[in-house]
Scaffold this active site. Structure first.
Site, PDB file in Angstrom:
ATOM      1  N   ASP A  74       0.908  -1.568   0.040  1.00  0.00           N
ATOM      2  CA  ASP A  74      -0.091  -0.156  -0.060  1.00  0.00           C
ATOM      3  C   ASP A  74       0.812   1.125   0.120  1.00  0.00           C
ATOM      4  O   ASP A  74       1.681   1.331   0.509  1.00  0.00           O
ATOM      5  CB  ASP A  74      -0.960  -0.082   1.452  1.00  0.00           C
ATOM      6  N   ARG A 132      -0.896  -1.239  -8.525  1.00  0.00           N
ATOM      7  CA  ARG A 132      -2.132  -0.774  -8.350  1.00  0.00           C
ATOM      8  C   ARG A 132      -2.605   0.892  -8.173  1.00  0.00           C
ATOM      9  O   ARG A 132      -1.468   1.872  -7.674  1.00  0.00           O
ATOM     10  CB  ARG A 132      -2.826  -0.943  -6.815  1.00  0.00           C
TER      11      ARG A 132
HETATM   12  P1  FAD Z   1     -13.789   8.689  -5.009  1.00  0.00           P
HETATM   13  O1  FAD Z   1     -14.700  10.745  -5.954  1.00  0.00           O
HETATM   14  O2  FAD Z   1     -13.782   9.710  -3.776  1.00  0.00           O
HETATM   15  O3  FAD Z   1     -15.702   8.277  -4.560  1.00  0.00           O
HETATM   16  C1  FAD Z   1     -16.106   7.917  -5.873  1.00  0.00           C
HETATM   17  C2  FAD Z   1     -17.672   7.879  -5.322  1.00  0.00           C
HETATM   18  O4  FAD Z   1     -17.361   6.193  -4.283  1.00  0.00           O
HETATM   19  C3  FAD Z   1     -18.234   8.791  -3.987  1.00  0.00           C
HETATM   20  O5  FAD Z   1     -19.294   9.319  -4.563  1.00  0.00           O
HETATM   21  C4  FAD Z   1     -19.149   7.521  -3.234  1.00  0.00           C
HETATM   22  O6  FAD Z   1     -20.442   6.764  -3.789  1.00  0.00           O
HETATM   23  C5  FAD Z   1     -17.745   6.418  -3.270  1.00  0.00           C
HETATM   24  N1  FAD Z   1     -16.884   6.179  -2.117  1.00  0.00           N
HETATM   25  C6  FAD Z   1     -16.088   6.303  -2.845  1.00  0.00           C
HETATM   26  N2  FAD Z   1     -14.968   6.054  -1.222  1.00  0.00           N
HETATM   27  C7  FAD Z   1     -16.118   5.678  -0.181  1.00  0.00           C
HETATM   28  C8  FAD Z   1     -16.605   5.198   1.211  1.00  0.00           C
HETATM   29  N3  FAD Z   1     -15.192   4.998   2.248  1.00  0.00           N
HETATM   30  N4  FAD Z   1     -17.547   4.890   1.608  1.00  0.00           N
HETATM   31  C9  FAD Z   1     -18.791   5.190   0.866  1.00  0.00           C
HETATM   32  N5  FAD Z   1     -18.815   5.408   0.060  1.00  0.00           N
HETATM   33  C10 FAD Z   1     -17.337   5.619  -0.532  1.00  0.00           C
HETATM   34  N6  FAD Z   1      -5.315   5.404  -1.021  1.00  0.00           N
HETATM   35  C11 FAD Z   1      -3.878   5.608  -1.348  1.00  0.00           C
HETATM   36  O7  FAD Z   1      -3.217   6.315  -0.381  1.00  0.00           O
HETATM   37  N7  FAD Z   1      -2.827   4.316  -0.822  1.00  0.00           N
HETATM   38  C12 FAD Z   1      -3.660   2.825  -1.219  1.00  0.00           C
HETATM   39  O8  FAD Z   1      -2.478   2.336  -0.973  1.00  0.00           O
HETATM   40  C13 FAD Z   1      -4.814   3.033  -1.652  1.00  0.00           C
HETATM   41  N8  FAD Z   1      -5.479   1.548  -1.741  1.00  0.00           N
HETATM   42  C14 FAD Z   1      -6.237   1.672  -2.257  1.00  0.00           C
HETATM   43  C15 FAD Z   1      -7.023   0.709  -2.816  1.00  0.00           C
HETATM   44  C16 FAD Z   1      -8.022  -0.219  -3.009  1.00  0.00           C
HETATM   45  C17 FAD Z   1      -8.523  -0.721  -3.928  1.00  0.00           C
HETATM   46  C18 FAD Z   1      -8.532   1.769  -3.155  1.00  0.00           C
HETATM   47  C19 FAD Z   1     -10.515   1.415  -4.228  1.00  0.00           C
HETATM   48  C20 FAD Z   1      -8.608   2.476  -3.132  1.00  0.00           C
HETATM   49  C21 FAD Z   1      -7.875   2.549  -2.365  1.00  0.00           C
HETATM   50  N9  FAD Z   1      -6.680   4.057  -1.946  1.00  0.00           N
HETATM   51  C22 FAD Z   1      -5.403   4.196  -1.270  1.00  0.00           C
HETATM   52  C23 FAD Z   1      -7.647   4.758  -2.295  1.00  0.00           C
HETATM   53  C24 FAD Z   1      -7.941   5.837  -3.115  1.00  0.00           C
HETATM   54  O9  FAD Z   1      -6.936   6.444  -3.648  1.00  0.00           O
HETATM   55  C25 FAD Z   1      -8.777   7.037  -2.709  1.00  0.00           C
HETATM   56  O10 FAD Z   1      -8.704   7.477  -2.171  1.00  0.00           O
HETATM   57  C26 FAD Z   1     -10.365   6.505  -2.264  1.00  0.00           C
HETATM   58  O11 FAD Z   1     -10.663   5.438  -3.283  1.00  0.00           O
HETATM   59  C27 FAD Z   1     -11.653   7.475  -2.998  1.00  0.00           C
HETATM   60  O12 FAD Z   1     -11.467   7.953  -4.250  1.00  0.00           O
HETATM   61  P2  FAD Z   1     -12.186   7.284  -5.653  1.00  0.00           P
HETATM   62  O13 FAD Z   1     -11.378   7.028  -6.867  1.00  0.00           O
HETATM   63  O14 FAD Z   1     -12.240   5.861  -5.508  1.00  0.00           O
HETATM   64  O15 FAD Z   1     -13.448   8.521  -5.795  1.00  0.00           O
END
Ligand code: FAD
Length: 324
Positions: free
Chosen positions: A125, A179
């Site tokens: 991560d 990722r």
């Molecule tokens: P967003 O615009 O945040 O989300 C899009 C939509 O998804 C939102 O409108 C909402 O409907 C839904 N949503 C998103 N998050 C949530 C929530 N928590 N609860 C409910 N609904 C939600 N970040 C790192 O910095 N380091 C990592 O190693 C890392 N690993 C990840 C691994 C995975 C499998 C995923 C999916 C994310 C990871 N992230 C990591 C987090 C990532 O960087 C984002 O902060 C997070 O995914 C939110 O961004 P988004 O692109 O999903 O868009």
């Protein structure tokens, strides 16, 4: 969004722990391996696999690393014994990266050796900018030792990420495996994009760059625009469900991996969208965190990124907008 999230975060310390546990149940698979395995068994279905994370990070002294070493060791055994299609995700600071680089490297080597004997991939991560370079360096070091079953996460919000993709691909060649996500840590505007559109544009560029460079590309986003763009971009590269990856610079397909790409979702977030992609034949992976330190971890994440508090509140009050 974070304007609304901040007051929710300010109220969190006053919310009783059992209520936080009840709400977080949707996002955290339990406190121990058995509970995590049982959640995974319920979610198992076609084109759905998992990456499992032991909650916790940034230890304060090296003796604390033994908790994570023991837990990851037991987790690998559980994946093998239960015949689960899963890899593991590790936060390098939980193994000691901010304290003792050499010891962290030894710890990671032990985990990778055991994982590699069982065809299990290990994802590092990505945490905040203090450890961006040292996390990437760990990947180089392990690949140099012939341990290729490890890859890092890159964060689209960082200015440096496009360069990192080119450089990592030139170092790890056909074993390049990323990722890509937006990045959960709100970094300052001298090193990162801070505006939503710029972050989305950067993630999209990074996905294209990864695909062009032949890298295995795990798209970790719940954002409709990013998912839609990725599907178009995959099509342009001749990639998709049941298509053998046609890229000349791509590596061979490894056990447990998709045809050069996969979509990743957090446990509890946008399950409907994930199931739709899986039904269309795309490999999807659910990130399943578990562990006894769920409370401290959840609180810290919410404080760091108040937008998450808004998503969680919305999913709780309007459950039909976001199925598990
Ligand atoms: P967003 O615009 O945040 O989300 C899009 C939509 O998804 C939102 O409108 C909402 O409907 C839904 N949503 C998103 N998050 C949530 C929530 N928590 N609860 C409910 N609904 C939600 N970040 C790192 O910095 N380091 C990592 O190693 C890392 N690993 C990840 C691994 C995975 C499998 C995923 C999916 C994310 C990871 N992230 C990591 C987090 C990532 O960087 C984002 O902060 C997070 O995914 C939110 O961004 P988004 O692109 O999903 O868009």
């Amino acid at each position: 969004m974070s304007i609304l999230g901040r007051p929710i975060v300010a109220l969190l310390p006053f919310v009783p722990r059992f209520i936080v546990r009840w709400i977080s149940k949707r996002y955290v698979a339990g406190e121990n391996i058995d509970q995590a395995m049982s959640v995974i068994k319920k979610l198992r279905s076609n084109n759905t696999c998992f990456t499992i994370d032991v909650l916790g990070e940034e230890i304060k002294n090296m003796s604390e690393a033994s908790y994570f070493m023991n837990e990851y060791n037991a987790l690998l055994d559980a994946i093998i014994d239960n015949d689960i299609d899963a890899n593991i995700s590790i936060k390098p600071t939980a193994l000691g990266l901010l304290i003792d680089g050499a010891e962290t490297s030894k710890n990671l080597t032990k985990i990778l050796l055991k994982a590699s004997k069982n065809n299990i991939f290990v994802r590092l991560d990505m945490e905040d900018n203090r450890v961006t370079q040292s996390t990437i360096d760990l990947v180089y070091e392990m690949h140099k030792k012939g341990l290729n079953n490890v890859g890092t996460v890159l964060q689209g919000r960082l200015f440096r990420t496009e360069n990192d993709i080119e450089k990592i691909c030139s170092m790890t060649l056909k074993n390049s495996d990323f990722r890509i996500c937006k990045g959960i840590y709100l970094e300052s505007n001298d090193i990162a994009y801070t505006n939503h559109k710029e972050i989305v544009d950067s993630v999209i560029k990074c996905i294209d760059l990864m695909l062009e460079n032949g890298a295995y590309t795990a798209i970790a986003s719940h954002d409709d625009d990013i998912i839609a763009y990725s599907l178009d971009s995959l099509k342009k590269h001749g990639m998709g469900p049941e298509l053998i990856d046609p890229r000349k610079n791509a590596g061979i397909k490894l056990p447990g991996k998709g045809n050069g790409y996969e979509f990743q979702f957090l446990l509890g977030v946008r399950g409907d969208e994930r199931r739709k992609l899986a039904k269309e034949g795309h490999l999807t992976r659910v990130y399943v965190p578990y562990g006894s330190r769920w409370y401290e971890y959840s609180m810290r994440r919410l404080r760091e990124n108040p937008e998450i508090a808004m998503h969680v509140t919305k999913a709780f009050l309007l459950p039909w907008t976001n199925r598990r």
